[in-house]
Write a protein that holds these residues in place. Sequence first.
Motif, PDB file in Angstrom:
ATOM      1  N   ILE A   1      -2.022   3.653  15.365  1.00 43.86           N
ATOM      2  CA  ILE A   1      -3.337   3.902  14.611  1.00 43.86           C
ATOM      3  C   ILE A   1      -3.103   4.357  13.264  1.00 43.86           C
ATOM      4  N   ILE A   2      -3.366   3.884  12.213  1.00 46.84           N
ATOM      5  CA  ILE A   2      -3.274   4.114  10.960  1.00 46.84           C
ATOM      6  C   ILE A   2      -4.519   4.550  10.482  1.00 46.84           C
ATOM      7  N   ASP A   3      -4.433   5.820   9.684  1.00 47.51           N
ATOM      8  CA  ASP A   3      -5.593   6.258   8.894  1.00 47.51           C
ATOM      9  C   ASP A   3      -5.075   6.722   7.543  1.00 47.51           C
ATOM     10  N   GLY A   4      -5.845   6.457   6.548  1.00 44.10           N
ATOM     11  CA  GLY A   4      -5.423   6.713   5.242  1.00 44.10           C
ATOM     12  C   GLY A   4      -6.210   6.036   3.988  1.00 44.10           C
ATOM     13  N   HIS A   5      -5.954   6.339   2.803  1.00 42.72           N
ATOM     14  CA  HIS A   5      -6.645   5.879   1.470  1.00 42.72           C
ATOM     15  C   HIS A   5      -5.746   5.582   0.518  1.00 42.72           C
ATOM     16  N   LYS A   6      -5.573   4.295   0.306  1.00 43.63           N
ATOM     17  CA  LYS A   6      -4.614   3.871  -0.925  1.00 43.63           C
ATOM     18  C   LYS A   6      -5.674   3.598  -2.164  1.00 43.63           C
ATOM     19  N   ARG A   7      -4.787   3.691  -3.232  1.00 40.47           N
ATOM     20  CA  ARG A   7      -5.548   3.021  -4.450  1.00 40.47           C
ATOM     21  C   ARG A   7      -4.410   2.602  -5.378  1.00 40.47           C
ATOM     22  N   PHE A   8      -4.695   1.879  -6.396  1.00 38.80           N
ATOM     23  CA  PHE A   8      -4.005   1.085  -7.404  1.00 38.80           C
ATOM     24  C   PHE A   8      -2.949   0.071  -6.394  1.00 38.80           C
ATOM     25  N   THR A   9      -3.667  -0.488  -5.257  1.00 34.41           N
ATOM     26  CA  THR A   9      -3.040  -1.261  -4.431  1.00 34.41           C
ATOM     27  C   THR A   9      -3.188  -2.844  -4.974  1.00 34.41           C
ATOM     28  N   SER A  10      -1.993  -3.071  -5.681  1.00 33.11           N
ATOM     29  CA  SER A  10      -1.966  -4.487  -6.446  1.00 33.11           C
ATOM     30  C   SER A  10      -2.056  -5.576  -5.612  1.00 33.11           C
TER      31      SER A  10
ATOM     32  N   PRO B   1      -7.303  -2.524  -6.543  1.00 37.53           N
ATOM     33  CA  PRO B   1      -8.327  -1.592  -5.898  1.00 37.53           C
ATOM     34  C   PRO B   1      -7.904  -0.546  -5.120  1.00 37.53           C
ATOM     35  N   HIS B   2      -8.896   0.190  -4.445  1.00 40.85           N
ATOM     36  CA  HIS B   2      -8.686   1.156  -3.496  1.00 40.85           C
ATOM     37  C   HIS B   2      -8.568   0.325  -2.130  1.00 40.85           C
ATOM     38  N   LEU B   3      -7.826   1.003  -1.163  1.00 40.05           N
ATOM     39  CA  LEU B   3      -7.847   0.229   0.162  1.00 40.05           C
ATOM     40  C   LEU B   3      -8.231   1.473   1.216  1.00 40.05           C
ATOM     41  N   HIS B   4      -9.013   1.234   2.217  1.00 40.30           N
ATOM     42  CA  HIS B   4      -9.167   2.179   3.366  1.00 40.30           C
ATOM     43  C   HIS B   4      -8.786   1.721   4.571  1.00 40.30           C
TER      44      HIS B   4
ATOM     45  N   GLY C   1       0.913  -1.265  -0.046  1.00 40.76           N
ATOM     46  CA  GLY C   1       0.003   0.037   0.069  1.00 40.76           C
ATOM     47  C   GLY C   1       0.797   1.214  -0.083  1.00 40.76           C
ATOM     48  N   MET C   2       1.003   2.055  -1.099  1.00 39.17           N
ATOM     49  CA  MET C   2       1.763   2.945  -1.079  1.00 39.17           C
ATOM     50  C   MET C   2       1.193   4.017  -2.099  1.00 39.17           C
ATOM     51  N   THR C   3       0.584   3.879  -3.165  1.00 43.95           N
ATOM     52  CA  THR C   3      -0.016   4.738  -4.167  1.00 43.95           C
ATOM     53  C   THR C   3      -1.362   5.398  -3.470  1.00 43.95           C
ATOM     54  N   GLU C   4      -1.481   6.579  -3.537  1.00 45.31           N
ATOM     55  CA  GLU C   4      -2.783   7.295  -2.958  1.00 45.31           C
ATOM     56  C   GLU C   4      -3.503   8.271  -4.243  1.00 45.31           C
TER      57      GLU C   4
ATOM     58  N   ALA D   1     -13.046  -1.541  -6.950  1.00 43.41           N
ATOM     59  CA  ALA D   1     -11.927  -2.012  -7.887  1.00 43.41           C
ATOM     60  C   ALA D   1     -11.684  -1.143  -8.899  1.00 43.41           C
ATOM     61  N   ILE D   2     -10.298  -1.123  -9.522  1.00 36.44           N
ATOM     62  CA  ILE D   2     -10.075  -0.196 -10.548  1.00 36.44           C
ATOM     63  C   ILE D   2      -9.976  -1.168 -11.758  1.00 36.44           C
ATOM     64  N   HIS D   3     -10.724  -0.721 -12.955  1.00 37.00           N
ATOM     65  CA  HIS D   3     -10.636  -1.758 -14.096  1.00 37.00           C
ATOM     66  C   HIS D   3      -9.497  -1.470 -14.894  1.00 37.00           C
ATOM     67  N   THR D   4      -8.719  -2.219 -15.023  1.00 40.28           N
ATOM     68  CA  THR D   4      -7.276  -1.877 -16.054  1.00 40.28           C
ATOM     69  C   THR D   4      -7.323  -2.893 -16.951  1.00 40.28           C
ATOM     70  N   VAL D   5      -6.334  -2.647 -18.112  1.00 39.69           N
ATOM     71  CA  VAL D   5      -6.142  -3.582 -19.173  1.00 39.69           C
ATOM     72  C   VAL D   5      -5.668  -4.836 -19.067  1.00 39.69           C
ATOM     73  N   ASP D   6      -4.753  -4.766 -17.990  1.00 44.83           N
ATOM     74  CA  ASP D   6      -4.063  -6.012 -17.636  1.00 44.83           C
ATOM     75  C   ASP D   6      -5.072  -6.970 -16.693  1.00 44.83           C
ATOM     76  N   ARG D   7      -4.556  -8.357 -16.762  1.00 45.97           N
ATOM     77  CA  ARG D   7      -5.382  -9.296 -16.284  1.00 45.97           C
ATOM     78  C   ARG D   7      -4.579 -10.330 -15.421  1.00 45.97           C
ATOM     79  N   TYR D   8      -3.374 -10.400 -15.258  1.00 38.49           N
ATOM     80  CA  TYR D   8      -2.458 -11.527 -14.871  1.00 38.49           C
ATOM     81  C   TYR D   8      -1.982 -11.143 -13.554  1.00 38.49           C
TER      82      TYR D   8
END
Length: 681
Positions: A425-434, A488-491, A398-401, A475-482
């Motif tokens: 205590i951790i608070d935050g919002h991540k995205r593109f959490t592969s 997805p996002h992570l809260h 979880g890095m990208t936000e 979920a973030i719908h991307t062109v890659d599948r594998y």
Amino acid sequence: MKQNHAGQGRFTGRTAIVTGASRGIGLAIAERLVLEGARVCLTARKAGPLEEAAATLPRGSVITVAGKADNPGHRREVFDAVAREFGMLDVLVNNAGINPAYGPVAELDLDVARKVLEVNVLAALAWVQGAVARQDLRFVERNGTVVNLSSVTGQTPSPGIGLYGVTKAAVSHLTRTLAVELAPEVRVNAVAPAVVKTRFAEALYEGKEDEVSEAYPLGRLGVPSDIASAVAYLASDDSSWVTAMSSPSTAASRSPTAPHDERTRPERTVMTFTHLPTETEKLRQRTRRFIREVVVDAEPAPGERLDQTTRARLQAAAKDAGVFAPHVPKEYGGQGVPIEHWSPILQEAGYSPIGPSALNCMAPDEGNMHMLNVVATEDQKQRYLVPLAAGEIRSCFGMTEPHPGAGSDPAALQTSASRTGGGWIIDGHKRFTSGAIGAGFCIVMARTPATGDGPEGATMFLVDMTNPGIRVGEAIHTVDRYIDGGHPHLHLQNCFVPDEAVLGGVGLGFRYAQVRLGPARLTHCMRWLGLARRAFDIALDRAETRELFGGPINSLGLAQNLIAESVIDIETSDALITKTAALLHEDPKTGSAMSSVAKVHCSEAIFRVVDRAIQICGGDGVSDGLPLAQYLNEVRPFRIYDGPNETHRWAIARRTSSSRKAAVQAGERHLGDTVVRHGNA
């Protein structure tokens, strides 16, 4: 056909054809292969001597097919028998040969000479062509080996048996040519015996045994078992580093010495990964066979994802095959390959888009395993690394936000962690959490204040995905599948973790993250270069079999340019990966910087290779009848993932400019000043 098991050794589970196997060198070769576990098809002209030879070998290890080596019908019968009885072919030994043509070459009957050429040269070529062409033998898929029997008479003038020497010289040259053309799937070598105690040699040198023996350091003529040792060596994995060699073999040199002795290295080697230790090269070969024989057939249709049932089945098979988790230390369940040797293995894995998942060396798990091995405490390794390495769980990072949080600029990190009793205590919002969907834990990067344990900065935390304070979002719908688990996002909301969840040190997250990021960039290059090789093979096969304007596509100049450019992209990428991997081993800081160069170059070169493959395949290239369009979808995000190429270029330029400035300040000559020249030119 007569069917007559043998010992355990280098050829256990493998099969061979030996021509000219009823006596002498051919029979000695068959005996050696059987002794080391092979099942062998013996073939020779006459049925009687062939059956007698087979009777000397263990029952169940041998089949025999009599016939002439230069007869196409006989060759088909042999291949049919091997396919029926063995179901595969691994080793082809071309020993058949005749020499009825005694006397000066200039005086030979041309019909006799023609027969010698047909048996000694053309038949050897035909045996190789047949083995390669027969799909039911899987000779190419199994990375088969060919060993041709040449002779030292092919290297020096041989009065009296000159035509025999001419044909054996042709066999040596044929060996080198075939080796180049069939590499890397098939290795082709030759053994060139000197004077060996066979019926032919004894007749030729009758009365001269002492004179001949004195010419050899061991003081004796060679014997067939000397040659058999050399042939077995060249046919085995022990010599997997060499092809295109024509090795002299005499009583002074009964078998080649260790493969990494530079004094005995052959002049010609092709696609042999000479830098790999023997154990690692064997792992590469096992990986290659596993991917091509097991994984490729399990691939989902283009655009579909790998289902978890198939993933579990393939991982179990990979464990059985001894190719699972190549990058993980042996004490944690892996194969223990050091980072400087990862590339050949991961390229083989990447030849299938699901290969890395099958071998458990796919992102983000592979990078997380490496970082845990380097940074984690022993308790953390037992809790997270061991099950991750075993394929029992997956992980995410979880890095990208969301903007304006961390993305290309990690300093923009918004997720925070604050001290509380016994933990954080951790608070935050991540995205593109592969990989987050279905993961067992996440390595979360969060900003932390200065504490007694560390400075203000970023800290990495190990967070179980069962923690009530963490939730997988949209979920973030991307062109890659594998990549398993999507992006997805992570809260994280009021997410409590104990002090033991800190990975590395408080406030040192960015420093420790480099342990992961440099190698992770490079392993992306490795895996996707393997996929580029697959795309290139598809294009080459298409260009060979499809005709346009009266000839195959690969005969057209425009197609040849596309092919040549792809070779250049593949080879430069491979070389840059190898250099960077060595630097990561020797000097991780320098290696991490070089990984930016590798990431930029490889991500763009790999895209070009796949794109050219599509162009060569025309309309089918962009259809789901071929997987190339999906491959393009897989590799295109690589120019963004692990930092966009533009950010890496910026960093590369800054580092390079700073390095040159420091060198000049340290005393190197400044070269940028203009020279004013006076007078006439």
